[in-house]
Write a protein that holds these residues in place. Structure first.
Motif, short mmCIF file in Angstrom:
data_model
loop_
_atom_site.label_atom_id
_atom_site.label_comp_id
_atom_site.label_asym_id
_atom_site.label_seq_id
_atom_site.Cartn_x
_atom_site.Cartn_y
_atom_site.Cartn_z
N LYS A 20 10.06 -68.32 5.11
CA LYS A 20 8.76 -67.83 4.64
C LYS A 20 8.63 -68.01 3.11
CE LYS A 20 5.86 -63.71 4.68
NZ LYS A 20 5.96 -62.29 4.42
N ASN A 48 1.22 -64.72 0.56
CA ASN A 48 2.65 -64.82 0.87
C ASN A 48 3.44 -64.59 -0.44
OD1 ASN A 48 5.22 -65.51 1.71
ND2 ASN A 48 4.75 -67.67 2.09
N ASN A 118 8.01 -60.01 0.66
CA ASN A 118 9.32 -60.51 1.11
C ASN A 118 10.28 -60.35 -0.07
OD1 ASN A 118 11.16 -61.91 2.70
ND2 ASN A 118 10.16 -63.92 2.45
#
Ligand code: 48H
Length: 257
Positions: A20, A48, A118
């Protein structure tokens, strides 16, 4: 129960997280308050977002409060950011709020990760990817490799924008400026160095100096003081939150470019 299943569960999921991160919208270097806030706002909008944190725990300078006394102060102007991240606080005097530093750090981390940021802990950004006068990604390694000075080569992530949220160190801008013949968007073209404590001026400057310091490279939080010659402010954290919020807006524009 099989140990190999426990191993597979960890490794397979870590690899998914890495995949990712290969092509992130934004890589934020440093998991302190300014980076977590910026990442949290952007992830909520579906971007993201990867955060690299060289230590075991994100949270940066929050945990230690003031001289190890476990509370920090937030001024009224930044209370809305605390609310947006569901962090409880207690009003103090006319225009301040007191926050338990352990609640603050863990709350920001939890909210950011819930929104999909993340975060890689034990991961250090040691260099940048630069192409045609623009920062286009980061060069990363395991912190323990760097700490032990082992000869292990790094890997890379690409990003539409990279952020130096490394606090006093301004690690990313410092290395970038040292390694490359570049002129930064600062009055001297170089990092200017942090100045002594002057809370009120410092808090304003941190927000004003949250900006793109080189095409594709942004600064926020305490690293703005080191890069733009700002004062330090001690354990008042509203400027960090407002810097992260402003940065999220700038990065949204950058991602759309
Ligand atoms: C990966 C890295 C690297 C690297 C460093 O210091 P921080 O909390 O940063 P800010 O700017 O969000 O908040 C500053 C605040 O905590 C503070 O220090 C204040 C208000 N000081 C006032 C005063 O007068 O002293 O977090 C930065 C994070 C840390 O967790 C570092 O471990 C991490 O960045 N980091 N992570 N790669 N190269 N360098």
């Amino acid at each position: 129960m099989r140990e190999i299943d426990i191993t597979r569960g960890i490794v397979e999921n870590h690899v998914k997280s890495l995949e990712k991160a290969y092509e992130s919208d934004v890589v934020i270097v440093g998991g302190g308050p300014s980076g977590l806030v910026a990442g949290g706002y952007l992830a909520k909008k579906g971007y993201n977002i990867t955060i690299l944190e060289k230590r075991l725990a994100p949270g940066g300078g929050i945990w230690g409060g003031g001289m190890g006394y476990k509370f920090v102060i937030i001024q009224d102007e930044a209370k809305g950011v605390l609310d947006d991240f569901n962090i409880p606080s207690t009003p103090y005097k006319d225009s301040y709020h007191v926050v338990d530093s352990i609640t603050f750090a863990s709350g920001l981390i939890f909210e950011a990760t819930k929104r999909g940021v993340n975060i890689f802990n034990l991961t250090v950004c040691e260099d940048l990817l630069v192409r045609d006068g623009r920062v286009v990604g980061v060069v990363v390694n395991n912190s323990l490799t760097q700490l032990n000075q082992l000869p292990v080569d790094p890997i890379t992530f690409e990003a539409k924008a990279v952020v130096d949220a490394t606090g006093h160190d301004h690690d990313v801008v410092r290395v970038f400026s040292r390694k490359n013949d570049v002129t930064l968007n600062t009055p001297t073209g170089k990092p200017m160095g942090e100045r002594s404590m002057f809370a009120e001026t410092a808090e304003k400057a941190v927000v004003t100096n949250t900006k793109e310091v080189y095409p594709g490279l942004f600064v926020c939080g305490m690293s703005t003081a080191a890069v733009y010659g700002g004062f330090r402010m001690g354990p008042i954290f509203g400027g960090m939150l407002l810097s992260g919020k402003k940065l999220a807006g700038l990065l949204e524009d950058a991602c759309k470019r």
